[in-house]
Design a protein around this motif. Structure first.
Motif, PDB file in Angstrom:
ATOM      1  N   LEU A   1      -6.381  -4.077   6.365  1.00  0.00           N
ATOM      2  CA  LEU A   1      -6.074  -4.258   5.079  1.00  0.00           C
ATOM      3  C   LEU A   1      -4.728  -4.367   4.830  1.00  0.00           C
ATOM      4  N   LYS A   2      -4.240  -4.875   4.189  1.00  0.00           N
ATOM      5  CA  LYS A   2      -2.500  -4.855   3.509  1.00  0.00           C
ATOM      6  C   LYS A   2      -2.524  -4.183   2.334  1.00  0.00           C
TER       7      LYS A   2
ATOM      8  N   LEU B   1       0.861   3.734 -12.656  1.00  0.00           N
ATOM      9  CA  LEU B   1      -0.497   3.332 -12.384  1.00  0.00           C
ATOM     10  C   LEU B   1      -0.649   3.289 -10.794  1.00  0.00           C
ATOM     11  N   LEU B   2       0.365   3.117 -10.063  1.00  0.00           N
ATOM     12  CA  LEU B   2       0.147   2.967  -8.676  1.00  0.00           C
ATOM     13  C   LEU B   2       0.020   3.950  -7.735  1.00  0.00           C
ATOM     14  N   ASP B   3      -0.138   3.985  -6.422  1.00  0.00           N
ATOM     15  CA  ASP B   3      -0.494   5.065  -5.523  1.00  0.00           C
ATOM     16  C   ASP B   3       0.895   5.479  -5.196  1.00  0.00           C
ATOM     17  N   TRP B   4       1.992   4.834  -5.034  1.00  0.00           N
ATOM     18  CA  TRP B   4       3.171   5.349  -4.968  1.00  0.00           C
ATOM     19  C   TRP B   4       4.228   4.276  -5.477  1.00  0.00           C
ATOM     20  N   TYR B   5       5.233   5.046  -5.909  1.00  0.00           N
ATOM     21  CA  TYR B   5       6.402   3.800  -6.819  1.00  0.00           C
ATOM     22  C   TYR B   5       7.721   4.394  -6.314  1.00  0.00           C
TER      23      TYR B   5
ATOM     24  N   GLN C   1     -10.269  -0.381  -2.748  1.00  0.00           N
ATOM     25  CA  GLN C   1     -10.185   0.117  -1.318  1.00  0.00           C
ATOM     26  C   GLN C   1      -8.601  -0.122  -0.860  1.00  0.00           C
ATOM     27  N   ARG C   2      -7.745  -0.849  -1.588  1.00  0.00           N
ATOM     28  CA  ARG C   2      -6.639  -1.166  -1.094  1.00  0.00           C
ATOM     29  C   ARG C   2      -5.509  -0.286  -1.678  1.00  0.00           C
TER      30      ARG C   2
END
Length: 278
Positions: free
Chosen positions: A13-14, A254-258, A236-237
């Motif tokens: 998964l990308k 809002l993102l997992d990393w930034y 899941q991604r």
């Protein structure tokens, strides 16, 4: 039993990469020189956008081009930009996934069509503000006509629907300074809340270098990205992203990393770190 940290298969998964465009992935030659960007020799520059006359406008340095090609190969790349549905066509880079346009007012699906649920939602938000936006447009036009004519004023519009009928609505108002007098725009931003009653209740002002935008509170990249994450993207991604301006930070959070490029408004707000020599 633990899951292996590396799974070498072609179906892996990308992650999603949600990326601001202007001044994050590319910029004008003037800004390349001002920021003294590395690998920006003339032979290394890659044209990324053209202007209305189809003339070369913005470029990627060699490092930015490598970064962009890595994003295309390794992620599902989602553009998150202030550019509207007309302006995005002047970007020469390929995008085949979701696109968040016009500061979040428009979401384009991977098939190139507008996301209908979001269209209807934005219609309900913008329709009650049309009289106020028209009033603002008239006041700014008068200000422009009575000034030294260095302001370049652009209303941004698009077609939205309420589930039955489509209607062209004003979305937000953009102002640039012809001589790139950033202080003049900053001063204008201070005056704007006095133009109409309850300005702050309905609108906010974003200023970044030579760009001033007057936006309804309902129009924000964060709102559109939140909708994408909740309703459209695979939970899941993982997700990460980059942006250069203070207006990007709310959607990035809002993102997992930034992160951010080592230039631009967001970077310049960070205090310089001084390290004592060991």
């Amino acid at each position: 039993m633990t899951i292996p940290f590396f799974q070498p298969n072609s179906d892996i998964l990308k992650p999603y990469a949600l990326m601001d465009l202007d001044d994050t992935l590319f910029q004008t030659k003037r800004k390349i020189d001002a920021w003294d960007l590395a690998t920006a020799e003339a032979e290394n520059l890659v044209c990324a956008t053209v202007n209305k006359q189809n003339e070369l406008l913005s470029f990627m340095t060699q490092r930015q081009a490598v970064f962009f090609n890595w994003l295309l190969a390794s992620t599902e790349l989602i553009a998150v930009t202030a550019r509207d549905t007309t302006e995005i066509k002047r970007v020469l880079l390929p995008f085949d996934s979701w696109q968040v346009l016009t500061h979040g007012a428009v979401i384009i699906m991977p098939d190139g069509k507008k996301l209908n649920d979001w269209q209807q939602h934005i219609y309900k938000q913008l329709a009650p503000l049309q009289d106020r936006l028209n009033q603002l447009t008239g006041l700014i036009n008068n200000y422009y006509e009575n000034s030294n004519n260095d302001l370049v004023f652009t209303p941004h519009i698009d077609s939205f629907n309420d589930g039955c009928n489509a209607k062209v609505l004003n979305i937000y108002l953009a102002i640039k300074h012809a001589q790139k007098d950033h202080q003049a725009l900053a001063d204008l931003a201070q005056q704007l809340p006095t133009l109409i009653a309850d300005f702050d209740k309905h609108f906010y002002v974003h200023v970044n270098a030579n760009n001033l935008a007057i936006l309804p509170h309902s129009i924000h990249k964060r709102h559109a990205v939140q909708f994408l994450l909740d309703k459209c993207l695979d939970k899941q991604r993982p997700s990460f992203g980059f942006g250069d301006s203070l207006a990007d930070l709310p959607f990035l959070q809002l993102l997992d990393w930034y992160g951010m490029p080592n230039h631009g408004q967001l970077h310049s707000t960070l205090p310089a770190q001084r390290h004592s020599q060991l």
